[in-house]
Design a protein around this motif. Structure first.
Motif, mmCIF file in Angstrom:
data_model
loop_
_atom_site.group_PDB
_atom_site.id
_atom_site.type_symbol
_atom_site.label_atom_id
_atom_site.label_comp_id
_atom_site.label_asym_id
_atom_site.label_seq_id
_atom_site.Cartn_x
_atom_site.Cartn_y
_atom_site.Cartn_z
ATOM 1 N N THR A 219 22.856 26.728 -16.704
ATOM 2 C CA THR A 219 21.966 27.886 -16.858
ATOM 3 C C THR A 219 22.667 29.005 -17.623
ATOM 4 O O THR A 219 22.118 29.582 -18.569
ATOM 5 C CB THR A 219 21.515 28.398 -15.483
ATOM 6 O OG1 THR A 219 20.838 27.346 -14.786
ATOM 7 C CG2 THR A 219 20.574 29.591 -15.645
ATOM 8 N N GLY A 220 23.903 29.310 -17.214
ATOM 9 C CA GLY A 220 24.640 30.358 -17.896
ATOM 10 C C GLY A 220 24.991 30.004 -19.329
ATOM 11 O O GLY A 220 24.926 30.846 -20.225
ATOM 12 N N LEU A 221 25.368 28.745 -19.552
ATOM 13 C CA LEU A 221 25.705 28.311 -20.903
ATOM 14 C C LEU A 221 24.491 28.383 -21.826
ATOM 15 O O LEU A 221 24.595 28.826 -22.975
ATOM 16 C CB LEU A 221 26.260 26.888 -20.862
ATOM 17 C CG LEU A 221 27.672 26.739 -20.282
ATOM 18 C CD1 LEU A 221 27.992 25.269 -20.035
ATOM 19 C CD2 LEU A 221 28.704 27.360 -21.215
ATOM 20 N N MET A 222 23.337 27.963 -21.319
ATOM 21 C CA MET A 222 22.130 28.021 -22.140
ATOM 22 C C MET A 222 21.700 29.467 -22.386
ATOM 23 O O MET A 222 21.334 29.837 -23.511
ATOM 24 C CB MET A 222 21.011 27.229 -21.472
ATOM 25 C CG MET A 222 21.257 25.728 -21.412
ATOM 26 S SD MET A 222 19.969 24.845 -20.502
ATOM 27 C CE MET A 222 18.532 25.224 -21.500
ATOM 28 N N GLY A 223 21.767 30.287 -21.333
ATOM 29 C CA GLY A 223 21.385 31.693 -21.508
ATOM 30 C C GLY A 223 22.299 32.410 -22.463
ATOM 31 O O GLY A 223 21.855 33.133 -23.361
ATOM 32 N N GLY A 224 23.620 32.209 -22.283
ATOM 33 C CA GLY A 224 24.572 32.828 -23.198
ATOM 34 C C GLY A 224 24.415 32.323 -24.615
ATOM 35 O O GLY A 224 24.532 33.088 -25.581
ATOM 36 N N GLY A 225 24.117 31.033 -24.759
ATOM 37 C CA GLY A 225 23.921 30.467 -26.087
ATOM 38 C C GLY A 225 22.722 31.069 -26.793
ATOM 39 O O GLY A 225 22.775 31.358 -27.997
#
Length: 531
Positions: A219-225
């Motif tokens: 979730t964090g990786l996708m949001g940050g991306g």
């Protein structure tokens, strides 16, 4: 290499998690003290080195009618998040005021982030000020590629606070918001945030993967991306749609001609290499002595990740430039600033490891004398380093941007720029000395080209090369040659620095400045007639 002795968080974590709520007054006071330390470190009126470059671009983004004929300002940019965040203030305030607003905001954000991160490592009041000072000194004297964090306002000065926040969140095992924080950093400056993602990924592999499996971070990786696309997409568009040969020429011009001191190791000074190696060696020693602390191990793993990135850049430099002799491939790869993050992360980890070692865990009574001596030596060295830096800035004859641009007579330069603002049309275009970088800032008029203001978009970069080549040493050109340049680049006035070109003989154009023919100003302005 930096694997901690245990995976669970230290007992310190429980107290530090709530400390900002329980102790907001010490947090605010220490953050303010660190901000004042940053201001003391800068110690100069503006503009700073890159402020004319970034803030003039931001102003023209919000007001395209301002300096409409300036070549650099008209070229596509890459830092739109910075323009959206701070640029709108240029509609209401002069550039120097906007610069100070941006500085104060970025310094406060960086100071608060540093205090929080330092307190997670070393939960003792006021120690964050000492670690911040150590960080500043080791970064200032120990950098390799010229990277800095505290100075004038630009995109990266808003990116680095989010890098520190991400490190603190990772220490607290809050990896999802950590990746989002790096996404925000990437939106402000894609290379600062992007390399920080790689380095924090290394830290996760070394320290965090057992407590935070990869699937739990999606979730964090996708949001940050997704957030990082605000910085990534404009960067990708800088070379989109151009033939390979044009891209190749632009890359080589950017890497090997304009910015080798940032991008190419074998073109960096030997002194800078020695200083950086010394800082890295000191970090390795203190990282080893504090390896049992999980929080410090994560920060040290982040520094190790940044050094791994730099090692790849070094390998590219040596393989492409020496073994293969393929400068085309070398330029294509080296343009990504492989050494930027290590300049910041290694001093960061060193300062926190030193702080933990000297001010942290309880020492045996028999070692108290040695500890006291060590603390005194570190604080004395830090104080001397900062004093030398502050003294050099306070005694500088001109602001950093003008000093770096080799303005020969600062008072005369300001007087000339003031005359231009008052006596020439706002849409006039000037041919100016190539090595200066503050004409737009001080005179607020368009100019043909400068060495400092290099576009990042590939096609415009090639245009910069042509303009720079055609106007190089323009004081030696004839009247007809100047007139031809005027037709090609719509030049209205030409500025000459007689101090830099004492053999200048003049042209057949009317001289409009200085008005007093007996003036000793080193600057002359000629109005071009009959384009």
């Amino acid at each position: 290499m930096l694997r901690p002795t245990m995976n669970e968080a230290n007992p310190v974590d429980c107290t530090t998690a709530s400390s900002p709520r329980r102790g907001w007054i010490p947090f605010a006071l220490e953050s303010l003290a660190i901000t004042l330390l940053f201001a003391l470190y800068v110690s100069a009126l503006g503009p700073e080195v890159n402020e004319p470059h970034y803030l003039c671009k931001a102003k023209q983004y919000w007001n395209p009618a301002w300096l409409p004929h300036d070549f650099f300002l008209s070229a596509p940019g890459a830092h739109y998040t910075f323009y959206w965040t701070l640029g709108w203030l240029t509609l209401f305030f002069p550039l120097p005021v906007v610069a100070w607003i941006g500085r104060v905001i970025s310094w406060l954000a960086l100071a608060a982030a540093w205090r929080w991160l330092s307190f997670l490592i070393l939960p003792q009041k006021w120690c964050s000020i000492a670690t911040a000072a150590i960080w500043l000194v080791t970064l200032h004297y120990g950098h390799l590629a010229g990277e800095w964090v505290v100075g004038g306002v630009e995109g990266k000065t808003f990116a680095y606070p989010f890098v520190l926040i991400a490190l603190g969140l990772a220490i607290q095992n809050r990896w999802n918001p950590a990746w989002v924080s790096l996404g925000i950093a990437s939106a402000f400056h894609i290379l600062v945030g992007g390399w920080a993602v790689v380095a924090l990924g290394v830290a996760w592999l070394c320290v965090g993967r057992r407590s935070a499996p990869l699937l739990t971070m999606l979730t964090g990786l996708m949001g940050g991306g997704l957030i990082s696309l605000l910085g990534l997409v404009p960067a990708l568009l800088l070379t989109a749609g151009l033939p390979d040969e044009m891209q190749s020429e632009a890359h080589q011009l950017y890497v090997f001609y304009r910015l080798p001191h940032h991008l190419v190791v074998h073109r960096m000074s030997s002194l800078r290499q020695i200083c950086f190696v010394a800082v890295a060696a000191g970090w390795a020693i203190f990282a080893w002595t504090t390896r049992g602390d999980r929080n410090t191990a994560l920060v040290n793993s982040f520094a190790f990740g940044s050094l791994s990135i730099a090692a790849v850049g070094l390998a590219i430099d040596q393989i492409c430039c020496y073994w293969l002799g393929d400068f085309d491939l070398g330029a294509k790869l080296l343009r990504f600033y492989w050494f930027r993050l290590s300049d910041v992360a290694v001093p960061l980890a060193l300062s926190l490891s030193v702080g933990l070692r000297l001010f942290g865990a309880e020492q045996q009574p028999r070692r108290s004398t040695l500890r006291s001596v060590s603390i005194a030596v570190v604080l004395l060295a830090t104080t001397i380093g900062l004093t030398l830096r502050v003294a050099s800035r306070l005694t500088a004859p001109m602001p950093p941007a003008d000093e770096m641009a080799s303005v020969s007579d600062y008072a005369a330069w300001l007087a000339m720029c003031g005359w231009i603002r008052e006596n020439t049309a706002t849409d006039a275009t000037f041919l100016t000395p190539l090595n200066q970088g503050t004409f737009k800032w001080s005179a607020q008029r368009s100019e043909v080209v400068t060495h400092k203001d290099i576009p990042q978009e590939a096609e415009s970069l090639l245009g910069w090369k042509e303009r720079r080549w055609r106007t190089n040493r323009y004081e030696r050109l004839t009247t007809d040659q100047i007139r031809m340049l005027s037709r090609d680049y719509q030049i209205d006035y030409v500025v000459v620095d007689k101090q830099a070109r004492p053999t200048f003989q003049g042209w057949d154009f009317p001289r409009v400045y200085p008005v007093d023919e007996h003036s000793d100003s080193p600057y002359e302005i000629f109005r071009i007639q009959s384009r």
